[in-house]
Design an enzyme around this catalytic site. Structure first.
Site, short mmCIF file in Angstrom:
data_model
loop_
_atom_site.label_atom_id
_atom_site.label_comp_id
_atom_site.label_asym_id
_atom_site.label_seq_id
_atom_site.Cartn_x
_atom_site.Cartn_y
_atom_site.Cartn_z
N ASP A 134 -48.39 -3.02 51.32
CA ASP A 134 -49.03 -2.95 52.63
C ASP A 134 -50.40 -3.62 52.62
O ASP A 134 -51.12 -3.57 53.61
CB ASP A 134 -49.15 -1.50 53.11
CG ASP A 134 -49.82 -0.59 52.09
OD1 ASP A 134 -50.43 -1.13 51.14
OD2 ASP A 134 -49.75 0.63 52.25
N LYS A 182 -53.05 -3.37 50.07
CA LYS A 182 -54.22 -2.68 49.52
C LYS A 182 -55.05 -3.61 48.62
O LYS A 182 -56.26 -3.72 48.76
CB LYS A 182 -53.78 -1.45 48.73
CG LYS A 182 -53.06 -0.41 49.57
CD LYS A 182 -52.67 0.81 48.76
CE LYS A 182 -51.64 0.51 47.67
NZ LYS A 182 -50.36 0.01 48.20
N LYS A 204 -52.22 -6.28 58.48
CA LYS A 204 -51.29 -7.38 58.80
C LYS A 204 -51.08 -7.53 60.30
O LYS A 204 -49.96 -7.83 60.77
CB LYS A 204 -49.96 -7.21 58.07
CG LYS A 204 -50.12 -7.09 56.54
CD LYS A 204 -48.80 -7.06 55.82
CE LYS A 204 -49.00 -6.94 54.30
NZ LYS A 204 -47.73 -6.92 53.55
N ASP A 240 -52.08 -9.84 62.01
CA ASP A 240 -51.77 -11.24 62.30
C ASP A 240 -50.27 -11.50 62.36
O ASP A 240 -49.81 -12.43 63.02
CB ASP A 240 -52.43 -12.16 61.26
CG ASP A 240 -52.05 -11.77 59.84
OD1 ASP A 240 -52.26 -10.60 59.45
OD2 ASP A 240 -51.54 -12.65 59.10
N GLY A 261 -31.55 32.31 10.05
CA GLY A 261 -30.89 32.22 8.75
C GLY A 261 -31.83 31.84 7.62
O GLY A 261 -31.40 31.70 6.47
N SER A 277 -39.85 32.11 16.81
CA SER A 277 -41.05 31.58 17.50
C SER A 277 -41.13 30.07 17.33
O SER A 277 -41.98 29.56 16.60
CB SER A 277 -42.32 32.26 17.00
OG SER A 277 -42.42 32.27 15.61
#
Length: 640
Positions: A44, A46, A175, A177, A480, A551
């Site tokens: 756009d 920027k 834009k 234009d 295990g 854990s």
């Protein structure tokens, strides 16, 4: 020797030039600084707009202009004309694709003001980059392609700008234009945006028709839009009121960044004033301690000040020697901010890995750093429809509302009132990467009503009665590996030594305290959090607590360690290779996991993060359980 008349003229001219330069530098130094962003949808304009601003403000050197002209002909999108976007799109990938990927910062200045502009990417996948650029902005220029109107990213970026507290918004319909400067189309876009803006709480914005490529309404009012009566963009940027002006009228807030102690005769507290004004003699309060004193003097590199205001970086000296350190907040004595440890917040998730509710992260708010846990989101926001949606976690670029708890109270203010004391980031404790940005809304009522109840018999008294030092012996390893067996042997040995112990085993705890939890990553984290809290209470009672849990995550083991005084948490890694643990498979769990009958099994389809620096390591391939237990007890001695 007498100077000639010609020399006298030269010296006088030099003095005048030096005086003019000094005057110019002084004026430039004291110009106000506006930080703003450009945002909106892809393509756009920027980057082109920022390039035009740099070009028109004469901030491009001749060699840069020559390179720009060459690059424009070679890879630009404007034919033989200058492609201003190339001034900002610096990454090769950006130039190849004609898009902005990362946030590009540029500085420029005019006679009236200095500017720092951030060019934010338009793609949805780079939303986190837009949040980074907007976090320090005073103003947002939201661009709309006049041919396309209000798009999804227009809405997304507008919502984020509102969320991040940007008060000044310019709606630049770019834009023009390409639509022959059609006023009717422009008015329809402004009307469409006005309706959307009202729905998200934006009541005021400044619309303007522009062409970044042609320069319409950028620095001068364009003859192509005689129906537009507002200011051109540059004039608006030069005159818009800054947030600092409003911040000066608020109560004093300054986070201490550094204790300035150059010698024995000077002690000051340095930082940037977030809001308010301060003078020598003002009464102040240091939080979270609540200690009060008065300001003795305000010191800067250029000397002492009789007044300092929001936005200035200063060193404050106190009349009294009260405790104050980095992370504390200096505030007006009669109007201090809140202190709490539980909050509702809005979080923008910025990491590829999703939020893990219950996991401990570092929370950095200003100069304060604490450990924090985030609960499952109350909801996420669909920025396209503003719909609130149920969610169990936050994915990349998601925006959600969730409750946060910190391990100790922090000084804060709602983000809407004070960005410095209301905006925070979350940091992963393992990777040290920033994973989220957030805004605090308010403290939860229970945080204000629930307080620690003081008791006369403390943990030291409990320990002395048992004639031992409390510890948590945290056994971790794969299923295990032999954790429970070895922990049981260690407890028997300690019992024979007249030590007061208690063993918390993973399977046993899930029969009662944690029977409501499953084995998802989130449930595993909550399992360890609860066990850690129980183990801490037992340690407070003076016991030596043994815990035998897989854990699997380092972050949760570190969380439990952080609950305890230094030296009381002993991480014992029962180091057994996966193939050995799976070969043992006493409970048949690996067989079920391999067959797909047991989901989220550690080592198979759920990860295990071994300790990097365990306090004690035992290898059960080389040691029997009895030998491992004997080795552990020897490492722990003496236990008094």
């Amino acid at each position: 020797m007498t100077a000639s008349p010609d020399n006298a003229v030269i010296y006088k001219t030099a003095d005048l030039i030096a005086s003019d330069i000094d005057a110019y530098l002084d004026v430039h130094q004291h110009k106000s600084l506006l930080r703003f962003i450009t945002c909106g949808s892809v393509d756009d304009g920027k980057s082109t707009l920022i390039g035009r601003l740099l070009y028109d403000s004469k901030m491009i050197f001749e060699d840069q202009l020559a390179t720009l002209e060459s690059d424009s002909k070679r890879m630009g999108t404007q034919g033989q004309d200058i492609d201003f976007a190339l001034l900002v799109d610096g990454l090769a990938a950006e130039r190849e694709q004609g898009i902005t990927i990362d946030v590009a910062y540029r500085f420029f200045a005019t006679e009236k003001r200095k500017f720092i502009v951030a060019d934010c990417p338009g793609h949805e996948q780079y939303t986190r980059n837009m949040v980074t650029g907007a976090s320090t902005a005073d103003l947002a220029v939201i661009l709309i392609d006049a041919r396309k109107g209000v798009l999804v990213q227009t809405r997304r970026h507008s919502y984020l700008a509102k969320l991040l507290g940007i008060r000044n918004i310019v709606l630049a319909v770019n834009k023009m234009d390409l639509i022959d400067y059609d006023q009717a189309k422009y008015d329809a876009i402004v009307a469409d945006y006005t309706e959307f803006a009202a729905s998200i709480g934006i009541s005021d914005f400044t619309p303007m028709p522009i062409s970044g490529f042609k320069g319409d309404n950028i620095t001068d009012t364009s003859a192509n839009t005689p129906w537009y009566t507002g200011l051109p963009l540059m004039a608006h940027l030069e005159t818009v009121a800054l947030d600092n002006d409003a911040d000066q009228s608020k109560p004093l807030r300054m986070a201490v960044q550094w204790v300035n102690r150059p010698n024995l005769d000077f002690r000051g507290f340095s930082g940037q004033i977030a809001t308010g004004t301060v003078h020598p003699g003002d009464a102040i309060r240091v939080l979270p301690s609540g200690k009060t004193t008065t300001i003795k003097k305000i010191v800067t590199l250029d000397g002492e000040l009789q007044e300092a205001v929001a936005g200035q970086s200063v060193t404050l000296c106190f009349d009294d020697e009260i405790d104050c350190s980095r992370g504390d907040v200096i505030a007006a004595a009669d109007n201090p901010p809140e202190v709490a440890d539980q909050f509702e917040s809005t979080i923008v998730w910025m990491a590829d890995d999703a939020l893990v509710p219950g996991r401990s992260y570092w929370l950095k708010l200003g100069t304060q750093m604490v450990s924090a846990t985030v609960q499952a989101p109350k909801y996420t926001v669909n920025v396209n429809s503003m719909e609130h949606m149920a969610a169990k976690t936050l994915e990349l670029n998601a925006i959600g509302v969730a409750e946060i708890s910190t391990d100790k109270p922090i000084v804060f203010a709602p983000y809407a009132d004070n960005h410095a004391l209301g905006g925070f980031i979350l940091i992963d404790k393992i990777s040290n990467a920033t994973v989220a940005a957030g805004m605090l809304h308010f403290s939860l009522r229970r945080a204000q009503n629930v307080h620690w109840q003081a008791t006369d018999i403390g943990r030291n008294a409990h320990a002395m009665l048992k004639n031992q030092k409390p510890k948590i012996l945290w056994f971790t390893g794969l299923s295990g590996s032999g954790k429970s067996t070895i922990a049981n042997e260690v407890e028997k040995a300690l019992h024979l030594m007249n030590r007061h112990t208690f063993l918390l085993d993973g399977d046993n705890v899930r029969h009662g305290l944690n029977k409501d939890l499953g084995f998802t990553e989130t449930d595993r984290i909550e399992n360890i959090r609860r066990v850690g809290e129980v183990a801490k209470l037992m340690a407070d009672a003076g016991l030596i607590v043994l815990t035998a849990f897989i854990s699997p995550f380092r972050a949760e083991r570190d969380m439990v360690r952080a609950m305890l005084p230094e030296g009381e948490f002993v991480e014992i890694f029962v180091d057994t290779p996966l193939e050995i643990a799976e070969a043992r498979d006493v409970k048949g769990l690996y067989k079920k996991a391999r067959a797909g009958q047991l989901k989220n099994f550690t080592g198979i389809d759920s990860p295990y993060e071994p300790p990097e620096h365990p306090d004690i390591r035992v290898n059960t391939v080389e040691m029997s359980p009895a030998e491992a237990a004997e080795y552990i007890v020897r490492q722990l001695m003496p236990l008094k």
